[in-house]
Design an enzyme around this catalytic site. Structure first.
Site, PDB file in Angstrom:
ATOM      1  N   ARG A  33     -32.712  34.808  -6.538  1.00 38.89           N
ATOM      2  CA  ARG A  33     -33.962  35.415  -6.995  1.00 38.89           C
ATOM      3  C   ARG A  33     -33.710  36.641  -7.862  1.00 38.89           C
ATOM      4  NH1 ARG A  33     -38.682  37.780  -2.955  1.00 38.89           N
ATOM      5  NH2 ARG A  33     -40.205  38.304  -4.565  1.00 38.89           N
TER       6      ARG A  33
ATOM      7  N   ALA B 128     -30.535  40.054  -8.658  1.00 37.86           N
ATOM      8  CA  ALA B 128     -29.138  40.349  -8.978  1.00 37.86           C
ATOM      9  C   ALA B 128     -28.233  39.861  -7.854  1.00 37.86           C
ATOM     10  CB  ALA B 128     -28.965  41.853  -9.180  1.00 37.86           C
TER      11      ALA B 128
ATOM     12  N   TYR C  31     -44.030  33.719  11.090  1.00 42.31           N
ATOM     13  CA  TYR C  31     -42.734  33.305  10.553  1.00 42.31           C
ATOM     14  C   TYR C  31     -42.245  32.038  11.248  1.00 42.31           C
ATOM     15  CZ  TYR C  31     -37.684  33.377   9.705  1.00 42.31           C
ATOM     16  OH  TYR C  31     -36.393  33.030   9.379  1.00 42.31           O
TER      17      TYR C  31
END
Length: 316
Positions: free
Chosen positions: A36, A38, A142
């Protein structure tokens, strides 16, 4: 014969990055890192941009044999979203299924999904661990999103023939770990007295090296197809034992006060911190018998070795 190509999502994250580094080390596969943001993997392997919520940002999966899907909207302690379940579903269910459909259409043979023990539930009775085939009982958004993703993947497998492997880890730790585990190391290093010297619970953890090793095993093991596996270090610890052994790894003294569990829970309740006490005092054990027997697998990294590696990176 060319080495199989393995696409790993979440490659800028804790688990995904570790999987890619292991694949590079093994040299048996060609890793493709889907990240997504660095990542330290630039220049080491092919890195492609990836965003679970962007339907136009799906990676090219042509010639990819296996996907290891570690990207997710992760569990957070202080959720701020008004409708948390909807936000989790956008990433963990809809995003996962979008990627998996693309994988099936592209001829990917196997899709390995890093799920969560929260699909089983939040806690266990001492000495009665969760098993892979237990009826799911997720209790928070979650966990619900991970369970729904699992079910959607199973149906996709039935519809398309793409093999699906589900791995449910408990708390994952290792070099570079963050969140509560990192806070624990900081407390120990600073010599903070902790009222956790008399906790007799049992919790399963998994070192990042052990989780990665199982994921790599599942790439090609024939018995892994369309199975759900639980994973841990194979040794369950009480909160007190974990703190003492982490302190030993850090080469510091653990200042643990032997407060009885009942008193600790009462104090936490009065302070409005019942959930924290439940995590510190409650048990969450997993049975990895199926994983070990079906895959002829054992955790390669001991708890103490994993804690030493974690402490070394923390102190570096």
């Amino acid at each position: 014969m060319n080495a199989p190509k393995i696409l790993v999502t979440g490659a800028s994250g804790f688990v995904g990055e570790a999987v890619v580094f292991r694949l590079l080390l093994d040299k048996k596969f060609i890793p493709i890192a889907a990240a997504r943001g660095a990542t330290r993997l630039n220049g080491l392997c092919t890195v492609v941009p990836f965003e679970l919520t962007d339907s136009k940002a799906l990676p090219n999966l042509n010639d990819v044999q296996v996907v290891i899907h570690a990207a997710a909207r992760v569990h957070v302690m202080n959720e701020t979203a008004v409708d948390a379940l909807t936000e989790f579903r956008k990433v963990n269910v809809e995003g996962t299924l979008r990627l998996a459909r693309r994988a099936a259409e592209s001829g990917v043979k196997r899709f390995i999904f890093i799920s969560s023990i929260k699909v089983n539930g939040e806690s266990t009775v001492l000495g009665k661990p969760f098993k892979a085939n237990d009826f799911p009982a997720p209790a928070d958004p979650y966990g619900v999103s991970k369970y729904e993703a699992e079910e959607a993947l199973k149906q996709l497998s039935l519809d398309t023939g793409m093999e699906v492997v589900i791995i449910r880890p408990p708390l994952v730790y290792g070099p570079g770990v963050k969140a509560n585990f990192l806070s624990m190391m900081r407390w120990l290093e600073r010599g903070v007295p902790l009222p956790l010297g008399a906790i007799k619970n049992r919790r399963s953890l998994v070192a990042i090296g052990n989780l990665v090793d199982l994921a790599i095993t599942c790439i090609s093991h024939p018995a892994a197809a369309n199975q759900t596996f639980l994973v841990s270090d194979g040794e369950d610890l009480s909160t007190t034992q974990l703190l003492r052994r982490m302190a030993d790894a850090l080469k510091v003294r653990a200042h643990l006060l032997p407060i009885p569990e009942a008193g600790l829970r009462l104090g936490a309740l009065l302070l409005g911190k019942k959930a924290i006490a439940d995590r510190l005092c409650g048990s969450l054990q997993v049975d990895i018998g199926k994983t070990c027997s079906m895959l002829n697998w054992l955790p390669p990294v001991s708890v103490d070795k994993a804690l030493q590696r974690t402490a070394f990176q923390y102190s570096a």
